[in-house]
Design an enzyme around this catalytic site. Structure first.
Site, PDB file in Angstrom:
ATOM      1  CG  ASP A   1      -3.133  -5.686   2.702  1.00 43.54           C
ATOM      2  OD1 ASP A   1      -2.434  -4.593   2.587  1.00 43.54           O
ATOM      3  OD2 ASP A   1      -3.429  -6.290   1.653  1.00 43.54           O
ATOM      4  CG  HIS A   2      -0.453  -0.543   7.100  1.00 41.04           C
ATOM      5  ND1 HIS A   2      -1.530   0.059   7.792  1.00 41.04           N
ATOM      6  CD2 HIS A   2       0.497  -0.110   8.074  1.00 41.04           C
ATOM      7  CE1 HIS A   2      -1.200   1.101   8.715  1.00 41.04           C
ATOM      8  NE2 HIS A   2      -0.007   0.900   8.892  1.00 41.04           N
ATOM      9  NE  ARG A   3      -1.796  -3.895  -0.405  1.00 44.13           N
ATOM     10  CZ  ARG A   3      -1.912  -4.957  -1.053  1.00 44.13           C
ATOM     11  NH1 ARG A   3      -1.373  -4.728  -2.446  1.00 44.13           N
ATOM     12  NH2 ARG A   3      -2.182  -6.059  -0.792  1.00 44.13           N
TER      13      ARG A   3
ATOM     14  CB  ILE B   1      -6.183  -3.137   8.457  1.00 39.53           C
ATOM     15  CG1 ILE B   1      -7.359  -3.990   7.886  1.00 39.53           C
ATOM     16  CG2 ILE B   1      -6.437  -2.872   9.826  1.00 39.53           C
ATOM     17  CD1 ILE B   1      -7.554  -5.436   7.934  1.00 39.53           C
TER      18      ILE B   1
ATOM     19  N   PRO C   1       2.078  -5.372   2.397  1.00 41.02           N
ATOM     20  CG  PRO C   1       1.273  -3.421   2.324  1.00 41.02           C
ATOM     21  CD  PRO C   1       1.170  -4.603   1.495  1.00 41.02           C
TER      22      PRO C   1
END
Ligand code: CAO
Length: 460
Positions: free
Chosen positions: A432-434, A436, A253
């Site tokens: 990577d929004h998982r 950060i 993501p």
């Protein structure tokens, strides 16, 4: 009043001596008209023979492996007169409007079929428009059933057409575990797909493992119909990097944080140095060497950007790297490659610039060794030498962030009551929004911008 009716193989076109591969009913079964009786499989098609009547099955005249043709007896049924009348009426209307009794492949073979997504097998042949209309229908996907449902279901033969049965066999799906969403709980190909998808997602480790997408087939267009075309194969590098980029794009993501850095003073220093060096024919210093040094300082302050997600032991962990090996994207005639400069934290900008130049040359000559491209903990993709104002770089998995750099331009900046021209460098950080959060990304790029504005900050 009821009577015994013999059910025979109807007109199945040019097919003769076709093997029976499945018997879908047994003596005593109560059937509705149109319920499937047997499945035939020729070398060209699979054909499901429906019941012309509603009634009770008395005797079965065929077994699996028998070969049948039009007129061969399949079974006998006890049919009430009322149902016989209805069947006669139905038969009349069938002549006016033939029902879809056979498998898609069979009917499309003889050119009589228009695939209709409500029936099994249609997904193999439907057009993009039909498929999207189908997906948009109110039908609910099937779900895994519980153990108690399981045993109940086992007594009942799953209600599914031949193509769906074949599809399930190919995937190793036990149809008795799939709940049908079609009419009379008929199992559709979509139900099998949904079942497999659910099983896969259960076995995935917190989203870091493999993945499945229920996507429409890729449109195949005959472009030559619209004008002259030329075929050019993708280079080996493009084929390999394309597969990696695709996986990273769909599995991570991504969010991209944009920012700007004032590099006016840095650029003055760089130019001054290069002018002196030119006289001595030394290494050329580019912005990228400073960027690597500045990014390493920022990575030290924000370690989660210098990390990888790991789920090998079944739970998600962050592997934080205490080394600073930075990859940089190089545009070569064969495609994109990413050599790596190791231990940036232990090197000065001159040594980094020197390695940058050497690795870039090797990359363009196609002479990089595999080890030259391994071990990066963070990557920079600089398009600044070419142009552009911003872009969204794709993260180089298993890293969790990548810094994109576009072309620096002079911009008016308001300082001490007046506009002054400053050289502004655009930064595009994909993360990577998982791993950060947006706030961390904004802090990272702000800090990086401060370092680039004053490289002395990299010392801290
Ligand atoms: N803003 C303004 N000018 C820039 C700049 C920037 N951000 N970055 C580089 N420049 C200038 C350089 O200073 C140099 O100018 P001079 O010749 O006047 O000094 C010129 O542009 C060319 O620089 P360069 O590209 O040769 O050197 P580099 O160190 O900046 O970059 C490399 C090296 C290998 C990264 C680059 O050549 C390259 O291949 N870039 C493409 C990367 C890429 O394709 N990324 C996309 C990946 S996703 O598809």
């Amino acid at each position: 009043m009821s009577e015994i009716k013999k059910v025979r193989v109807p007109d199945i076109g040019d097919f003769k001596d076709v093997p029976v591969i499945e018997i879908l009913v047994k003596a005593g079964d109560e059937l509705a008209a149109e319920d499937s009786l047997i499945t035939l499989e020729s070398d060209k098609a699979t054909i499901e023979v429906p019941s012309p009547y509603a009634g009770t099955v008395k005797t079965i005249s065929v077994k699996v492996g028998d070969r049948v043709s039009e007129g061969s007896e399949i079974l006998s049924m006890e049919v009430s007169a009322e149902h016989t009348d209805e069947a006669a009426k139905a038969a009349q209307s069938e002549q006016a409007e033939p029902p879809e009794q056979t498998e898609r492949t069979a009917s499309s073979d003889n050119g009589q079929d228009k695939a209709q997504p409500e029936h099994e097998g249609a997904a193999d042949t439907v057009s993009a428009e039909q498929a999207s209309a189908y997906r948009g229908s109110a039908r609910q996907p099937s779900q895994m059933i519980s153990a108690s449902q399981d045993s109940k279901q086992a007594e009942v033969k799953p209600h599914a057409g031949p193509s769906v049965r074949r599809f399930a066999r190919q995937l190793g799906v036990d149809l008795s575990k799939v709940i049908g969403s079609g009419p009379k709980q008929r199992i559709l190909k979509e139900d099998v797909q949904a079942f497999v998808k659910q099983a896969l997602s259960k076995s995935q480790n917190l989203g870091v493992g493999g993945g499945g997408f229920d996507l429409l087939p890729w449109p195949h267009v005959d472009f030559a119909k619209f004008g002259p075309i030329e075929l050019k194969s993708l280079t080996r590098i493009k084929q390999i990097s394309g597969a990696n980029l695709h996986r990273n794009w769909v599995m991570i993501p991504h969010v991209t944080q944009f920012d700007e850095a004032d590099i006016t003073d840095l650029e003055a220093l760089r130019k001054e140095y290069n002018e002196n060096q030119q006289a001595q024919a030394g290494t050329k210093l580019t912005i990228l060497a400073f960027l690597m040094k500045a990014a390493t300082a920022a990575l030290k302050k924000f370690p989660e950007f210098n990390a990888s997600l790991d789920s090998s032991n079944g739970e998600a962990n962050l592997v934080i790297k205490r080394y600073y090996h930075l990859g940089f994207a190089v545009d070569t005639p064969s495609g994109l490659v990413v050599p790596v400069i190791r231990d940036i934290d232990q090197k000065g900008v001159m040594m980094i610039a020197d390695e940058l130049g050497k690795l870039s040359s090797l990359a363009r000559e196609g002479k990089l060794k595999p080890t030259d491209m391994q071990g990066a903990s963070f990557t920079i993709s600089s398009l600044g030498g070419i142009g552009g104002t911003a872009f969204t770089p794709i993260i180089n998995a298993p890293e969790v962030a990548i810094l994109g750099v576009s072309r620096a331009t002079l911009k008016p900046v308001y300082r001490n009551g007046e506009f002054v021209p400053r050289l502004i460098l655009p930064l595009s950080l994909s993360y990577d929004h998982r791993v950060i959060d947006g706030a961390s990304a904004a802090r990272f790029t702000s800090h990086l911008a401060s370092i680039l504005a004053d490289m002395r900050l990299a010392l801290f």
